[in-house]
Design an enzyme around this catalytic site. Structure first.
Site: not given
Ligand code: C5P
Length: 406
Positions: A289, A208, A344
């Site tokens: 690949k 990303n 969240k």
């Molecule tokens: O669910 P989302 O990705 O939007 O959540 C964001 C928060 O959760 C951030 O603090 C990110 O570092 C954490 N996160 C995580 N592990 C994941 C997805 C998100 O620690 N698999």
């Protein structure tokens, strides 16, 4: 961070003197008032005029030519100083400083100092490792002196090892945080940062647009607040802040393992989950690949996905959980962003959540944040990510302290 601070830079004689020129430039740019003192040997490597031009002030070389404006340079320079920085610091100045020897302006200044002092050693690897140098470093540390470096690597003399001067940009980075309030002294802090990378095949993958800048800035701010910091980072183009332990990972699975390893090594007080973690990864990754075939659909259409572990939720659910701070980067704004962030926080079980608009934050140098907790709702920015990080770290330090109060 250094605006109007008065720094006396003591330059002693080694080939690394040329690096001190870059440091002066950086300090002046950061707003510090810099007065340079050079030893006789330092002036053999770089002309005082260079430092005079860069600092905008005359360079002090000796005690003796006492003008009416500064009859006693070692007292006057000390009186005005917030910080003494010895850079580069030779084995000789370490020895003199450790034993109170005062036989030139530089050493006399150190002997008569009142302000804190930082040494940036630079010397041959064997000199650095010698028992005399190591003993002197211990004596100085016990007396409260701070050290930056030395680094390891190739040396001007051809040897390889510890003793190289830490690069001036890294020295500047450390000095920038020198005057920050030490609200996390003695604390252990764990930070995740950057994107994750999930391989699709040996040459392609899913990632990303996170640059890692906000997470690295959080690690730097926590370090400046006095914490011992471990930074678990996905692939970024950034250099880890000096003095922070960096653990480099690629995938979400590796990131979780590195976080759990760090927590198993020693309990930590604060966890900042700044990383932009991929939610999904391919079920399996082919050894070879994936090939494009004429007239056939993309081989990626057949990829099946497995959900990645949620690192923040996993850490927040631990019995020995640190105070946990999550981040919610959303493409929503206003009331929608707040609602998403609150939900969240509840879902992840973390203490605080830092909400921001992903479109204004990802891969940008600025950010605007809103910190939400049970009784917390604080906003900051737009401002550069370092300033946002200081705000986030400071708010988390305060909340942690409140939570610990009986
Ligand atoms: O669910 P989302 O990705 O939007 O959540 C964001 C928060 O959760 C951030 O603090 C990110 O570092 C954490 N996160 C995580 N592990 C994941 C997805 C998100 O620690 N698999």
């Amino acid at each position: 961070m250094l605006k109007d601070h008065r720094i006396v830079l003591i330059v002693t004689g080694g080939i690394a003197v040329y690096k001190a020129c870059t440091l002066v430039r950086g300090l002046v740019k950061a707003g510090a008032q810099v007065r340079v003192v050079m030893t006789e040997h330092a002036a053999q490597f770089v002309a005082p005029l260079t430092f005079e031009t860069l600092s905008g002030h005359p360079v002090a070389l000796t005690e003796w030519p006492r003008g009416p404006e500064s009859p006693m340079p070692h007292i006057d320079l000390n009186r005005d100083a917030d910080l003494l920085v010895v850079c580069p610091a030779t084995a000789n100045i370490l020895a003199k400083a450790a034993h109170g020897i005062a036989d030139d302006l530089a050493s006399t200044l150190i002997a008569a100092r009142r302000a804190p002092i930082v040494f940036v050693p630079a010397m041959n690897v064997h000199m650095w490792r010698s028992s005399a140098a190591q003993r002197n470093v211990e004596v100085l540390k016990e007396a409260g002196a701070r050290f930056i470096g030395p680094a390891e690597g190739f040396q001007a003399c051809g040897d390889v090892g510890a003793g190289r001067m830490t690069e001036p940009e890294a020295v500047l980075d450390r000095l920038m945080g020198f005057f920050a309030p030490k609200t996390l002294e003695g604390r252990r802090v764990l930070v995740t940062a950057g994107p994750t990378y999930e391989a699709l095949d040996p040459v392609r993958g899913i990632t990303n647009r996170s640059s890692g800048r906000q997470g690295y800035a959080v690690a730097r701010a926590a370090r400046d607040a006095g914490a011992e910091v471990t930074l678990v980072s996905g692939p970024t183009a950034l250099r880890a802040p000096e003095g922070v332990r960096l653990v480099s990972v690629e995938s979400a699975g590796e990131m979780l393992r590195a976080v759990e390893d760090a927590l198993a090594e020693a309990p930590c007080d604060l966890f900042f989950s700044t990383a932009a973690v991929a939610d999904w990864r391919p079920d399996s990754v082919p050894v070879l690949k994936m090939k494009k075939r004429e007239g056939e659909p993309s081989p990626f259409e057949a990829v099946r996905w497995t959900e990645n572990p949620d690192i923040l939720r996993t850490v927040s659910a631990r019995k020995d959980r640190p105070y946990a701070v999550g981040f919610a980067a959303e493409t929503a704004s206003g009331a929608d962003l707040l609602e998403l962030a609150r939900a969240k926080r509840a879902r992840k079980g973390c203490d605080l959540i830092v909400a921001n608009d992903a479109r204004r934050a990802l891969d940008r140098s600025e950010n605007a944040v809103r910190i939400l907790g049970e009784d917390v709702d604080r906003s900051f920015g737009p401002a550069d990510k370092d300033a946002c990080a200081r705000f986030i770290v400071e708010a988390a330090a305060q909340e942690l302290k409140k939570k610990e109060m009986p």
